[in-house]
Design a protein around this motif. Sequence first.
Motif, PDB file in Angstrom:
ATOM      1  N   GLU A   1      26.183  49.636  37.397  1.00  0.00           N
ATOM      2  CA  GLU A   1      27.046  49.874  38.753  1.00  0.00           C
ATOM      3  C   GLU A   1      25.746  50.569  39.908  1.00  0.00           C
ATOM      4  O   GLU A   1      25.730  50.301  40.674  1.00  0.00           O
ATOM      5  N   ARG A   2      24.024  50.227  39.152  1.00  0.00           N
ATOM      6  CA  ARG A   2      23.038  49.358  40.224  1.00  0.00           C
ATOM      7  C   ARG A   2      23.383  48.240  40.683  1.00  0.00           C
ATOM      8  O   ARG A   2      22.684  47.737  41.115  1.00  0.00           O
ATOM      9  N   ASP A   3      24.297  47.528  40.372  1.00  0.00           N
ATOM     10  CA  ASP A   3      23.983  45.849  40.210  1.00  0.00           C
ATOM     11  C   ASP A   3      25.781  45.677  41.001  1.00  0.00           C
ATOM     12  O   ASP A   3      26.535  45.729  41.014  1.00  0.00           O
ATOM     13  N   GLU A   4      24.727  44.987  42.354  1.00  0.00           N
ATOM     14  CA  GLU A   4      25.818  45.347  43.690  1.00  0.00           C
ATOM     15  C   GLU A   4      26.666  44.395  43.545  1.00  0.00           C
ATOM     16  O   GLU A   4      28.517  44.880  44.082  1.00  0.00           O
ATOM     17  N   GLU A   5      25.997  43.144  42.579  1.00  0.00           N
ATOM     18  CA  GLU A   5      27.096  42.335  43.393  1.00  0.00           C
ATOM     19  C   GLU A   5      28.115  42.653  41.687  1.00  0.00           C
ATOM     20  O   GLU A   5      29.578  42.877  42.254  1.00  0.00           O
ATOM     21  N   VAL A   6      27.888  42.931  40.713  1.00  0.00           N
ATOM     22  CA  VAL A   6      28.869  43.201  39.545  1.00  0.00           C
ATOM     23  C   VAL A   6      30.005  44.476  39.851  1.00  0.00           C
ATOM     24  O   VAL A   6      30.879  44.353  39.389  1.00  0.00           O
ATOM     25  N   ALA A   7      28.922  45.601  41.218  1.00  0.00           N
ATOM     26  CA  ALA A   7      29.955  46.917  41.217  1.00  0.00           C
ATOM     27  C   ALA A   7      30.640  46.420  41.999  1.00  0.00           C
ATOM     28  O   ALA A   7      31.976  47.232  42.336  1.00  0.00           O
ATOM     29  N   GLY A   8      30.381  45.391  42.908  1.00  0.00           N
ATOM     30  CA  GLY A   8      31.414  45.335  44.224  1.00  0.00           C
ATOM     31  C   GLY A   8      32.457  44.659  43.155  1.00  0.00           C
ATOM     32  O   GLY A   8      33.597  44.580  43.681  1.00  0.00           O
ATOM     33  N   ARG A   9      32.614  43.583  42.166  1.00  0.00           N
ATOM     34  CA  ARG A   9      33.432  42.998  41.902  1.00  0.00           C
ATOM     35  C   ARG A   9      34.289  43.700  40.759  1.00  0.00           C
ATOM     36  O   ARG A   9      36.352  43.703  40.935  1.00  0.00           O
ATOM     37  N   ILE A  10      33.638  45.153  40.015  1.00  0.00           N
ATOM     38  CA  ILE A  10      34.690  45.790  39.649  1.00  0.00           C
ATOM     39  C   ILE A  10      35.121  46.861  40.754  1.00  0.00           C
ATOM     40  O   ILE A  10      37.049  46.666  40.113  1.00  0.00           O
ATOM     41  N   ARG A  11      34.823  47.174  42.204  1.00  0.00           N
ATOM     42  CA  ARG A  11      35.587  47.678  43.253  1.00  0.00           C
ATOM     43  C   ARG A  11      36.347  47.271  43.313  1.00  0.00           C
ATOM     44  O   ARG A  11      38.154  47.312  43.369  1.00  0.00           O
ATOM     45  N   GLU A  12      36.517  45.531  43.375  1.00  0.00           N
ATOM     46  CA  GLU A  12      37.698  44.336  43.986  1.00  0.00           C
ATOM     47  C   GLU A  12      38.285  44.369  42.576  1.00  0.00           C
ATOM     48  O   GLU A  12      39.837  44.517  42.815  1.00  0.00           O
ATOM     49  N   MET A  13      38.365  44.445  41.860  1.00  0.00           N
ATOM     50  CA  MET A  13      38.987  44.173  40.290  1.00  0.00           C
ATOM     51  C   MET A  13      40.051  45.521  40.050  1.00  0.00           C
ATOM     52  O   MET A  13      41.169  45.683  39.963  1.00  0.00           O
ATOM     53  N   ASP A  14      39.739  46.703  39.959  1.00  0.00           N
ATOM     54  CA  ASP A  14      40.120  48.052  41.029  1.00  0.00           C
ATOM     55  C   ASP A  14      41.357  48.082  41.689  1.00  0.00           C
ATOM     56  O   ASP A  14      42.127  49.101  41.290  1.00  0.00           O
ATOM     57  N   ARG A  15      41.079  47.771  43.070  1.00  0.00           N
ATOM     58  CA  ARG A  15      41.881  47.787  44.358  1.00  0.00           C
ATOM     59  C   ARG A  15      43.287  47.965  43.780  1.00  0.00           C
ATOM     60  O   ARG A  15      44.140  48.945  44.013  1.00  0.00           O
ATOM     61  N   PRO A  16      43.532  46.720  43.224  1.00  0.00           N
ATOM     62  CA  PRO A  16      45.059  46.184  42.763  1.00  0.00           C
ATOM     63  C   PRO A  16      45.760  46.943  42.315  1.00  0.00           C
ATOM     64  O   PRO A  16      46.664  47.910  42.065  1.00  0.00           O
ATOM     65  N   VAL A  17      44.552  47.703  41.144  1.00  0.00           N
ATOM     66  CA  VAL A  17      45.621  48.886  40.042  1.00  0.00           C
ATOM     67  C   VAL A  17      45.667  50.399  40.629  1.00  0.00           C
ATOM     68  O   VAL A  17      46.676  50.886  40.199  1.00  0.00           O
ATOM     69  N   LEU A  18      44.971  50.618  41.479  1.00  0.00           N
ATOM     70  CA  LEU A  18      44.669  51.767  42.228  1.00  0.00           C
ATOM     71  C   LEU A  18      45.917  51.623  43.042  1.00  0.00           C
ATOM     72  O   LEU A  18      46.142  52.739  43.317  1.00  0.00           O
ATOM     73  N   ASP A  19      46.007  50.604  43.908  1.00  0.00           N
ATOM     74  CA  ASP A  19      47.805  50.561  44.594  1.00  0.00           C
ATOM     75  C   ASP A  19      48.659  50.633  43.719  1.00  0.00           C
ATOM     76  O   ASP A  19      49.621  51.481  44.042  1.00  0.00           O
ATOM     77  N   VAL A  20      49.088  50.279  42.697  1.00  0.00           N
ATOM     78  CA  VAL A  20      50.187  50.234  42.031  1.00  0.00           C
ATOM     79  C   VAL A  20      50.061  52.021  41.369  1.00  0.00           C
ATOM     80  O   VAL A  20      51.336  52.161  41.436  1.00  0.00           O
ATOM     81  N   ILE A  21      49.223  52.613  40.962  1.00  0.00           N
ATOM     82  CA  ILE A  21      48.730  53.940  41.071  1.00  0.00           C
ATOM     83  C   ILE A  21      49.344  54.666  41.742  1.00  0.00           C
ATOM     84  O   ILE A  21      50.451  55.477  41.403  1.00  0.00           O
ATOM     85  N   THR A  22      48.945  54.487  42.758  1.00  0.00           N
ATOM     86  CA  THR A  22      49.244  54.879  43.940  1.00  0.00           C
ATOM     87  C   THR A  22      50.679  55.272  44.163  1.00  0.00           C
ATOM     88  O   THR A  22      51.548  56.137  45.056  1.00  0.00           O
ATOM     89  N   ARG A  23      51.379  54.065  44.082  1.00  0.00           N
ATOM     90  CA  ARG A  23      52.738  53.849  44.609  1.00  0.00           C
ATOM     91  C   ARG A  23      53.144  54.205  43.412  1.00  0.00           C
ATOM     92  O   ARG A  23      54.797  54.965  44.229  1.00  0.00           O
ATOM     93  N   LEU A  24      53.500  54.482  42.152  1.00  0.00           N
ATOM     94  CA  LEU A  24      53.993  55.182  41.838  1.00  0.00           C
ATOM     95  C   LEU A  24      53.141  56.593  41.457  1.00  0.00           C
ATOM     96  O   LEU A  24      54.176  56.978  40.412  1.00  0.00           O
ATOM     97  N   GLN A  25      53.048  57.279  41.931  1.00  0.00           N
ATOM     98  CA  GLN A  25      51.902  58.582  41.806  1.00  0.00           C
ATOM     99  C   GLN A  25      53.719  59.653  42.727  1.00  0.00           C
ATOM    100  O   GLN A  25      53.883  59.128  44.083  1.00  0.00           O
ATOM    101  N   GLY A  26      54.399  60.333  41.885  1.00  0.00           N
ATOM    102  CA  GLY A  26      55.487  61.067  42.666  1.00  0.00           C
ATOM    103  C   GLY A  26      56.701  61.013  42.062  1.00  0.00           C
ATOM    104  O   GLY A  26      57.274  60.846  42.318  1.00  0.00           O
TER     105      GLY A  26
END
Length: 179
Positions: free
Chosen positions: A96-121
């Motif tokens: 989590e302290r490696d900014e390049e790796v952490a940035g890639r993880i956040r990028e990887m999570d973004r579309p998944v979070l969008d799907v989850i947000t869309r399915l909430q409710g």
Amino acid sequence: MSVHLLQTATSVLLKDPTASLGDVARAAGVGRTTLHKRYPTRTDLVRAVASEALDLIHSVAREVDFESDDALEDLMRRLVPLGPRVEFLLRFPGLERDEEVAGRIREMDRPVLDVITRLQGTRLRRDLPAWWILQTAYAGLFIAWEAISDGRLAPLDAPRFVLTTVFEGVQHVGTADRA
């Protein structure tokens, strides 16, 4: 050789996060000098393992239609076989302290979070943050992979276990949304 070396490094570092380059070289059946030529420092090796894990996950995620309501199911089915890689990204200290790796993880999570947000409710609870549901899914992947490696869970059953936990453990129940 590089793929085998990184797979071996993943296993060795998951078992012992303090393992040395010499420990990894021994487990991979290569000389320490050979390993040092490819990865001069332990940090270089850890970054390479994380990068390979992210590359594999990204290649699998590219095959998922994130506009589909079934995207989460499809992604989890595809990620179960990559269990050690997902586990490495979730558990290895300091990533989590490696900014390049952490940035890639956040990028990887973004579309998944969008799907989850869309399915909430509808299919998922609205009263839980999307990041919590995502982390629950990742935790399920980790537990599934651990159970597979311990011989307690068949690989073909793992996606169902993870998805049941996510969809029934955090399912939309109507009254919870009113709170």
